[in-house]
Design a protein around this motif. Structure first.
Motif, PDB file in Angstrom:
ATOM      1  N   ARG A 264       0.701  -1.236  -0.007  1.00 15.45           N
ATOM      2  CA  ARG A 264       0.300  -0.195   0.083  1.00 15.45           C
ATOM      3  C   ARG A 264       0.841   1.277   0.136  1.00 15.45           C
ATOM      4  O   ARG A 264       0.598   2.098  -0.564  1.00 15.45           O
ATOM      5  N   ALA A 265       1.791   1.143   0.736  1.00 15.63           N
ATOM      6  CA  ALA A 265       2.857   2.419   0.638  1.00 15.63           C
ATOM      7  C   ALA A 265       3.349   2.613  -0.670  1.00 15.63           C
ATOM      8  O   ALA A 265       3.534   3.823  -1.094  1.00 15.63           O
ATOM      9  N   LEU A 266       3.798   1.461  -1.396  1.00 19.09           N
ATOM     10  CA  LEU A 266       4.012   1.823  -2.704  1.00 19.09           C
ATOM     11  C   LEU A 266       3.047   2.356  -3.831  1.00 19.09           C
ATOM     12  O   LEU A 266       3.249   3.403  -4.577  1.00 19.09           O
ATOM     13  N   ALA A 267       1.884   1.827  -3.455  1.00 14.18           N
ATOM     14  CA  ALA A 267       0.880   2.321  -4.255  1.00 14.18           C
ATOM     15  C   ALA A 267       0.612   3.943  -3.872  1.00 14.18           C
ATOM     16  O   ALA A 267      -0.062   4.436  -4.780  1.00 14.18           O
ATOM     17  N   GLN A 268       0.755   4.370  -2.797  1.00 11.60           N
ATOM     18  CA  GLN A 268       0.137   5.822  -2.304  1.00 11.60           C
ATOM     19  C   GLN A 268       1.258   6.691  -2.421  1.00 11.60           C
ATOM     20  O   GLN A 268       1.188   7.936  -2.286  1.00 11.60           O
ATOM     21  N   ALA A 269       2.707   6.042  -2.554  1.00 11.11           N
ATOM     22  CA  ALA A 269       3.622   7.007  -2.492  1.00 11.11           C
ATOM     23  C   ALA A 269       3.642   8.224  -3.390  1.00 11.11           C
ATOM     24  O   ALA A 269       3.041   7.634  -4.871  1.00 11.11           O
ATOM     25  N   ASP A 270       4.442   9.330  -3.429  1.00 12.16           N
ATOM     26  CA  ASP A 270       4.331  10.193  -4.461  1.00 12.16           C
ATOM     27  C   ASP A 270       5.946  10.469  -4.892  1.00 12.16           C
ATOM     28  O   ASP A 270       6.228  11.018  -5.789  1.00 12.16           O
ATOM     29  N   LEU A 271       6.762   9.556  -4.148  1.00 11.48           N
ATOM     30  CA  LEU A 271       8.369   9.483  -4.698  1.00 11.48           C
ATOM     31  C   LEU A 271       8.591   7.953  -4.278  1.00 11.48           C
ATOM     32  O   LEU A 271       8.510   7.649  -2.998  1.00 11.48           O
ATOM     33  N   LEU A 272       9.354   7.459  -5.049  1.00 12.01           N
ATOM     34  CA  LEU A 272       9.972   6.081  -4.695  1.00 12.01           C
ATOM     35  C   LEU A 272      11.529   6.153  -4.704  1.00 12.01           C
ATOM     36  O   LEU A 272      11.983   6.551  -6.046  1.00 12.01           O
ATOM     37  N   ILE A 273      12.148   5.853  -3.667  1.00 12.22           N
ATOM     38  CA  ILE A 273      13.583   6.025  -3.529  1.00 12.22           C
ATOM     39  C   ILE A 273      14.079   4.235  -3.511  1.00 12.22           C
ATOM     40  O   ILE A 273      13.970   3.785  -2.341  1.00 12.22           O
ATOM     41  N   PHE A 274      14.722   3.852  -4.486  1.00 12.81           N
ATOM     42  CA  PHE A 274      15.404   2.538  -4.672  1.00 12.81           C
ATOM     43  C   PHE A 274      16.667   2.471  -3.957  1.00 12.81           C
ATOM     44  O   PHE A 274      17.482   3.186  -4.559  1.00 12.81           O
ATOM     45  N   ALA A 275      16.986   1.904  -3.006  1.00 12.05           N
ATOM     46  CA  ALA A 275      18.311   1.793  -2.602  1.00 12.05           C
ATOM     47  C   ALA A 275      18.927   0.375  -2.477  1.00 12.05           C
ATOM     48  O   ALA A 275      18.620  -0.290  -1.664  1.00 12.05           O
ATOM     49  N   GLY A 276      19.870   0.046  -3.392  1.00 12.39           N
ATOM     50  CA  GLY A 276      20.367  -1.354  -3.343  1.00 12.39           C
ATOM     51  C   GLY A 276      19.392  -2.294  -3.521  1.00 12.39           C
ATOM     52  O   GLY A 276      19.505  -3.449  -3.102  1.00 12.39           O
ATOM     53  N   ALA A 277      18.574  -2.007  -4.483  1.00  5.86           N
ATOM     54  CA  ALA A 277      17.419  -2.970  -4.704  1.00  5.86           C
ATOM     55  C   ALA A 277      17.482  -2.944  -6.252  1.00  5.86           C
ATOM     56  O   ALA A 277      17.529  -2.026  -6.901  1.00  5.86           O
ATOM     57  N   ARG A 278      17.157  -4.265  -6.761  1.00  7.58           N
ATOM     58  CA  ARG A 278      17.127  -4.668  -8.399  1.00  7.58           C
ATOM     59  C   ARG A 278      15.815  -4.208  -8.908  1.00  7.58           C
ATOM     60  O   ARG A 278      15.597  -4.289 -10.099  1.00  7.58           O
ATOM     61  N   VAL A 279      14.686  -4.023  -8.119  1.00  9.70           N
ATOM     62  CA  VAL A 279      13.424  -3.849  -8.564  1.00  9.70           C
ATOM     63  C   VAL A 279      13.035  -5.113  -9.450  1.00  9.70           C
ATOM     64  O   VAL A 279      12.463  -5.005 -10.430  1.00  9.70           O
ATOM     65  N   ALA A 280      13.442  -6.344  -8.970  1.00 13.76           N
ATOM     66  CA  ALA A 280      12.974  -7.616  -9.679  1.00 13.76           C
ATOM     67  C   ALA A 280      11.452  -7.756  -9.682  1.00 13.76           C
ATOM     68  O   ALA A 280      10.999  -7.115  -8.785  1.00 13.76           O
ATOM     69  N   ASP A 281      11.183  -8.819 -10.548  1.00  9.42           N
ATOM     70  CA  ASP A 281       9.635  -9.051 -10.544  1.00  9.42           C
ATOM     71  C   ASP A 281       9.167  -9.515  -9.180  1.00  9.42           C
ATOM     72  O   ASP A 281       7.766  -9.270  -8.990  1.00  9.42           O
ATOM     73  N   ARG A 282       9.749 -10.180  -8.237  1.00  4.41           N
ATOM     74  CA  ARG A 282       9.337 -10.582  -7.327  1.00  4.41           C
ATOM     75  C   ARG A 282       8.761  -9.562  -6.064  1.00  4.41           C
ATOM     76  O   ARG A 282       7.775  -9.591  -5.265  1.00  4.41           O
ATOM     77  N   ALA A 283       9.808  -8.403  -6.402  1.00  2.85           N
ATOM     78  CA  ALA A 283       9.354  -7.320  -5.521  1.00  2.85           C
ATOM     79  C   ALA A 283       8.347  -6.284  -5.717  1.00  2.85           C
ATOM     80  O   ALA A 283       7.499  -5.999  -5.051  1.00  2.85           O
ATOM     81  N   ILE A 284       8.636  -5.961  -7.260  1.00  2.00           N
ATOM     82  CA  ILE A 284       7.760  -5.145  -7.732  1.00  2.00           C
ATOM     83  C   ILE A 284       7.391  -5.580  -9.200  1.00  2.00           C
ATOM     84  O   ILE A 284       8.002  -5.654  -9.980  1.00  2.00           O
ATOM     85  N   CYS A 285       6.180  -6.110  -9.346  1.00  4.44           N
ATOM     86  CA  CYS A 285       5.781  -6.718 -10.440  1.00  4.44           C
ATOM     87  C   CYS A 285       5.389  -5.747 -11.676  1.00  4.44           C
ATOM     88  O   CYS A 285       5.958  -6.188 -12.518  1.00  4.44           O
ATOM     89  N   GLU A 286       4.908  -4.734 -11.501  1.00  4.62           N
ATOM     90  CA  GLU A 286       4.857  -3.839 -12.865  1.00  4.62           C
ATOM     91  C   GLU A 286       5.457  -2.713 -12.621  1.00  4.62           C
ATOM     92  O   GLU A 286       5.020  -1.552 -12.387  1.00  4.62           O
ATOM     93  N   PRO A 287       6.753  -2.469 -12.548  1.00  2.00           N
ATOM     94  CA  PRO A 287       7.495  -1.192 -12.278  1.00  2.00           C
ATOM     95  C   PRO A 287       7.180  -0.099 -13.046  1.00  2.00           C
ATOM     96  O   PRO A 287       6.920   0.965 -12.554  1.00  2.00           O
ATOM     97  N   ASP A 288       6.598  -0.376 -14.292  1.00  2.00           N
ATOM     98  CA  ASP A 288       6.249   0.663 -15.252  1.00  2.00           C
ATOM     99  C   ASP A 288       5.082   1.538 -14.803  1.00  2.00           C
ATOM    100  O   ASP A 288       4.941   2.854 -15.109  1.00  2.00           O
TER     101      ASP A 288
END
Ligand SMILES: Cc1ncc(C[n+]2csc(CCOP(=O)(O)OP(=O)(O)O)c2C)c(N)n1
Lengths: 542, 161
Positions: A264-288
């Motif tokens: 929910r935090a991801l869905a409602q955020a107005d800014l995402l800061i990725f730190a040392g994360a690959r943003v792979a499919d298991r974590a974020i399914c539809e990054p776009d």
């Protein structure tokens, strides 16, 4: 000095103190040289894959490069899964393989395989050493490559004749110089300022932290940055235990198996800061879906990670510890009133969520909470793959100082037990717990012999549901029509197995006795095994 | 879209394997590839033509840069480089057709390397597109064999990679 002696001397110069290995004809000369170096501790594993996993556990706990040595041919191919597992999790490792004599290379003689070719897609680099004179330089480069920039496994293949080759007055290089390799450390100043402006302007920022924070030793910088600016933190699976479970800024784990609050935090955020994360499919399914809506700041030491899975608005290439420190110097900001407290309320609800009790066995969520309450703060928790892992991520409370390890990238069954041996080798004083399934345990239990030989104290918990639970669960969902090939018929009695290795064991069949059995299990003086019986239909949604 | 990458690498065994492996792993087809040593004997230059979109190309460039033996990578901007390819082409040539083939060769600037009573072997160095065109012109005479080197490229002007 011969090549093998040069190799061992080079390892000493890299301050190696521990080696995981398995013997073979093409590394007898190395064994001979190791025999003369008793200051290097040597652990004989029971299959080469586990030498890789032990080196991984060792590296992750010590922050040093993990080292394993195996023989040519089948020894080398057995190690491949260990190398690939380390690669996917960016673990610093140097794997040394014996090879057939260099003058016979390419003739497919007994126990020859092209191991440098085989591991090319999932190793950071590899060397085939043709002249013993090169060994000092090659070893120095290998350790440097494995541990700098984005860490990863490096393989050194050493033909048996090179191990025996005498070298007069070997050259020991002072420094490494590789013109094609220059990892960035500091973040670009202009990108830092742009990132900071965006952060300061944002009202609902979220920081998503991954395993790269551990690799960079940036745990403290992360906490300081998030605390100073009141930025809620979510983690990937590899970032679990970066912050204690009840840390006020910890909103939980993201992803398909993550917590509702974090997603929910991801869905409602107005800014995402990725730190040392690959943003792979298991974590974020539809990054776009994020990119089109909100700005994304992506910090990673590997430029190729940026723009691979998500197109960042502001990329910052460098060591995340440095980048976070650079951002800390920029100032202090405050997100919108109620943003953090709203997420904290959701988080509280996740943590209070009562796991579904099915009867006919132990309730995993209830059990794991009781376990967490009883574990010393400094515990290293090694979780395997499957339902056992997902339950652990979801329910096991972690304290300040707890360290969570799993094979997040490759999802290699059987990782947890050997990884725990590596943890113990690195930090003998650390309490270490393994959590696995009855499938994964059967992939790794030969290493109980290693644990016994090394007289280690490791507490092993096996969730026994008689099935390959997670796959069974997938098979019972659309579009599949039901379980196939997942019943673990023929499994041995694990308590008899434990006894055969001279290990005490306990069995828990229902929720009622959990407290008492856990207390007895955890206070056992040595390594011990706890079987936790779980209903085969128990799911990760329970 | 056809794209051209120039890559400077350490002149060592196994490097070509690593470079091409990167492409096959991402399921890209290499249209052509040319390798040769540079003025510095420790460095080789690889020129690769691929068919790909911009995003994919950027990722390949980054992955190439991650290879330890790769010293420099550049995607050549379409209009800013000189690209040449060499072709050897053997065609059926009887006394009747020989003159016509020689005339076409002369117009495009191809050289006759070998001549037999029944065949001619011609050599042409030019852009990939003009080689394609020349090859098409030769097709009616019946082509026996073609060997092409793949494109090599240098950027225009005084700069270097
Ligand atoms: C080496 C390997 N083989 C197969 C898989 C696919 N897989 C993922 S989870 C799983 C089931 C694991 O069963 P078990 O260890 O009993 O754990 P459970 O899910 O029942 O907790 C399997 C087979 C894998 N991840 N790794």
């Amino acid at each position: 000095m011969n090549g093998a002696e040069l190799l061992v001397e080079a390892l000493k110069r890299e301050h190696v103190t521990h080696i995981f290995g398995y013997a073979g004809a093409t590394i007898c000369a190395i064994a001979e040289a190791l025999k003369a170096a008793p200051e290097l501790a040597y652990t004989l594993v029971r299959t080469e894959q586990n030498a890789g996993h032990m080196a991984s556990g060792y590296a992750r706990m010590s922050g040093e490069v993990g080292v394993c040595i195996v023989t040519s041919g089948p020894g080398a191919t057995n190690l491949i899964t260990g190398i690939a597992t380390a690669y996917m999790d960016s673990i610093p490792m140097v794997a040394i393989t014996g090879q057939v004599p260099s003058y016979l290379l390419g003739r497919d003689i007994f126990q020859e395989v092209d191991i440098t070719g085989a591991v090319a897609p999932f190793s950071k680099h590899s060397y085939l050493v043709k002249n013993a004179r090169d060994l000092p330089r090659v070893v120095k480069e290998a350790f440097y490559l494995a541990s700098t920039g984005r860490p990863g496994p490096v393989l050194i293949d050493v033909p048996s004749d090179v191990q025996k080759q005498e070298v007069e007055s070997p050259q020991w290089p002072e420094a490494v110089s590789i013109r094609g390799y220059r990892p960035s450390v500091q973040g670009n100043g202009m990108q830092i300022r742009r990132a900071w402006e965006t952060i300061a302007r944002s009202r609902r920022p979220v920081l998503c932290a991954g395993g790269g924070i551990f690799l960079a030793g940036a745990e403290a910088a992360l906490e300081e940055f998030a605390t100073r600016n009141s930025i809620p933190v979510v983690t990937t699976m590899m970032g679990l235990s970066l912050l204690p479970t009840d840390h006020p800024l910890n909103i939980g784990m993201v992803g398909s198996h993550g917590s509702p609050a974090a997603n929910r935090a991801l869905a409602q955020a107005d800014l995402l800061i990725f730190a040392g994360a690959r943003v792979a499919d298991r974590a974020i399914c539809e990054p776009d879906q994020f990119r089109s809506r909100i700005p994304i700041i992506h910090m990673d030491v590997d430029p190729a990670e940026i723009g691979k899975n998500v197109q960042a608005t502001i990329p910052i290439v460098g060591d995340v510890r440095h980048i976070l420190r650079q951002l800390l110097e920029q100032g202090v900001c405050q997100p919108e009133e109620g943003w953090l407290s709203g997420l904290q309320a959701l988080r509280r609800a996740d943590l209070d969520h009562a796991p579904r009790e099915r009867g006919g066995g132990v309730t995993p969520g209830r059990f794991l909470r009781l376990l967490g309450e009883r574990l010393p703060a400094d515990t290293a928790v090694c979780a395997d793959v499957g339902q056992n892992l997902i339950w652990t991520c979801r329910y096991l409370p972690m304290q300040e100082g707890t360290r969570f390890l799993t094979s997040g990238g490759l999802g290699t069954m059987g990782y947890s037990l050997p990884a725990a041996v590596g943890v113990k080798a690195a930090q003998p004083e650390r309490n270490t717990v393994v959590i696995c399934g009855d499938g994964s345990f059967q992939m790794s239990f030969p290493e109980l012999a290693t644990i016994r030989a090394e007289q280690m104290n490791i507490k092993i918990i096996v969730f026994q549901n008689q099935v390959l639970g997670l796959v069974r669960q997938y098979q019972t969902q659309q579009p599949y029509t039901g379980p196939y090939g997942v019943d673990l018929d023929g499994s041995p009695d694990f308590q008899t197995i434990a006894a055969a290795y001279g290990m005490d064991s306990y069995c828990l069949g229902s929720d009622e006795k959990a407290e008492a059995v856990l207390d007895a299990f955890l206070s056992n003086a040595g390594s011990s095994l706890l079987i936790v019986r779980v209903h085969p239909e128990c799911s990760t949604n329970d | 879209m056809q794209q051209t990458l120039s890559v400077l690498v350490e002149n060592q065994a196994g490097i070509l394997n690593r470079v091409t492996g990167l492409f096959s792993r991402r399921a890209f087809n290499i249209e052509s590839l040319a390798v040769g040593v540079t003025d510095d004997p420790s460095i080789s230059r690889i020129t690769i033509r691929v068919d790909s979109g911009n995003n994919v190309l950027e990722q390949v460039e980054k992955q190439l840069n991650k290879l330890v033996e790769v010293i420099k990578v550049r995607a050549q901007e379409e209009t800013r480089y000189i690209g040449r390819e060499l072709m050897l082409i053997k065609v059926n040539a009887s006394t009747k057709t020989r003159g016509e083939i020689a005339a076409i060769a002369e117009i495009v600037g191809a050289k006759v390397d070998d001549l037999t009573p029944t065949s001619m072997t011609l050599e042409l160095s030019d852009t990939t597109e003009r080689l394609d065109a020349f090859q098409a012109m030769m097709r009616p005479f019946s082509i026996l064999e073609v060997a092409r080197t793949g494109l090599i490229a240098l950027q225009t002007g005084g700069g270097k990679l």
